[in-house]
Design a protein around this motif. Structure first.
Motif, PDB file in Angstrom:
ATOM      1  N   GLY A  55      12.047  70.490  21.465  1.00 53.29           N
ATOM      2  CA  GLY A  55      12.489  71.522  20.537  1.00 53.29           C
ATOM      3  C   GLY A  55      13.462  72.455  21.226  1.00 53.29           C
ATOM      4  O   GLY A  55      13.464  72.576  22.459  1.00 53.29           O
ATOM      5  N   ALA A  97      11.570  77.214  19.174  1.00 51.62           N
ATOM      6  CA  ALA A  97      10.904  76.200  18.355  1.00 51.62           C
ATOM      7  C   ALA A  97       9.387  76.313  18.389  1.00 51.62           C
ATOM      8  O   ALA A  97       8.701  75.762  17.533  1.00 51.62           O
ATOM      9  CB  ALA A  97      11.323  74.804  18.812  1.00 51.62           C
ATOM     10  N   LYS A 153      10.260  72.636  15.323  1.00 54.03           N
ATOM     11  CA  LYS A 153      11.402  73.362  14.787  1.00 54.03           C
ATOM     12  C   LYS A 153      10.890  74.622  14.102  1.00 54.03           C
ATOM     13  O   LYS A 153      10.096  74.538  13.156  1.00 54.03           O
ATOM     14  CB  LYS A 153      12.174  72.488  13.794  1.00 54.03           C
ATOM     15  N   SER A 185       8.445  68.939  13.084  1.00 58.98           N
ATOM     16  CA  SER A 185       9.459  68.260  12.271  1.00 58.98           C
ATOM     17  C   SER A 185       9.396  66.756  12.454  1.00 58.98           C
ATOM     18  O   SER A 185      10.157  66.011  11.828  1.00 58.98           O
ATOM     19  CB  SER A 185      10.858  68.769  12.637  1.00 58.98           C
TER      20      SER A 185
END
Length: 274
Positions: A52, A56, A234, A239
């Motif tokens: 990330g 994140a 994310k 994600s």
């Protein structure tokens, strides 16, 4: 380096209990969502990569696993037992060692002293009790060699080592002190290509020694070289979550670069091109 696919198959035996398992874990600071609905499994002999960008949620995830912060929702299981870690010492006692990006070393102290920092063996008793320097020197040299690290002199200040060598000393230290799970915070972030390769080699060596490794990184190329599982974060949420055979390096890189958002931006920029 052991073949990553073989390591994945070995780690994926049916019925194996993860060393560490996060299930739908969330963390809030007031009204701020730092982490929400994140799940992660860490198995012995396997590297789980958490990818990330800045912000994140990677740092929050590290702090939960390391015992610095407690999660607000979801569950954290260690060896199958639901747990709420109260401190880094509690995490360490349960076999979870965390190597942070700044490494927490004393640059002017020798390598052997940093290797045993806070856990120095002693000899003698009463007023004659003192650190066992010879044991620390020999143990440091032997443990580094066992990991394939051949230092010229363990008496040299650790600050004279390269960034990659310092990371490798930290990894060897965690293995020696009985870690079952090794959490690595961006170990290649400030390193060049050659030094990054050295560190990844020793990350794989820790995996091959039977540890479960959590590799935190923003570099999909480094993650894909050694990783068995990949979790993408994310803005504090997951994600994507993939086993190695479920995702290619190109797709991992695409998602890290923005995925569909990057495609939308490309179309927007192309439409504005005269």
């Amino acid at each position: 380096m052991t073949d990553v696919t073989e390591a994945t198959e070995a780690a994926a035996e049916p019925g194996r209990t993860p060393l560490v398992e996060l299930d739908d874990v969330s963390k809030y600071y007031g009204n701020i969502r730092a982490l929400e609905g994140v799940s992660l499994e860490v198995h012995a002999g396997e590297i789980s990569c958490v990818l990330g960008d800045n912000g994140a949620g990677k740092s929050t995830l590290i702090k939960i696993i390391a015992g610095l912060h407690q999660h607000d929702a979801g569950s954290l299981r260690i060896d199958g037992e639901e747990t709420r870690l109260g401190s880094p010492r509690e995490a360490l006692d349960l076999g979870i060692a965390t190597v942070y990006q700044d490494l927490a070393v004393v640059p002017l102290m020798p390598v052997w002293r940093n290797f045993f920092l806070g856990s120095e063996p002693t000899k003698g008793s009463g007023p004659f009790k003192r650190m066992d320097v010879d044991l620390m020197r020999e143990t440091t040299r032997a443990e580094l060699l066992r990991m394939g690290i051949d230092l010229r002199d363990v008496d040299q200040p650790i600050g004279t080592l390269s960034g990659g060598e310092r990371q490798c000393v930290a990894i060897a230290r965690a293995v020696y002190f009985g870690a079952k799970v090794l959490v690595l915070d961006e170990p290649t972030a400030a390193l060049g290509v050659k030094q990054s390769g050295v560190v990844l080699k020793y990350v794989a060596a820790a995996r091959d020694a039977g540890l479960g490794v959590v590799l935190i990184t923003h570099n999909p190329h480094h993650a894909y070289l050694v990783g068995n599982r990949f979790v993408l974060l994310k803005r504090g949420a997951m994600s994507g979550s993939y086993a190695r055979d479920e995702v290619t390096l190109d797709e991992l890189t695409r998602q890290m670069a923005g995925g569909s958002e990057l495609d939308d931006l490309r179309h927007e920029l192309e439409s504005r091109t005269p």
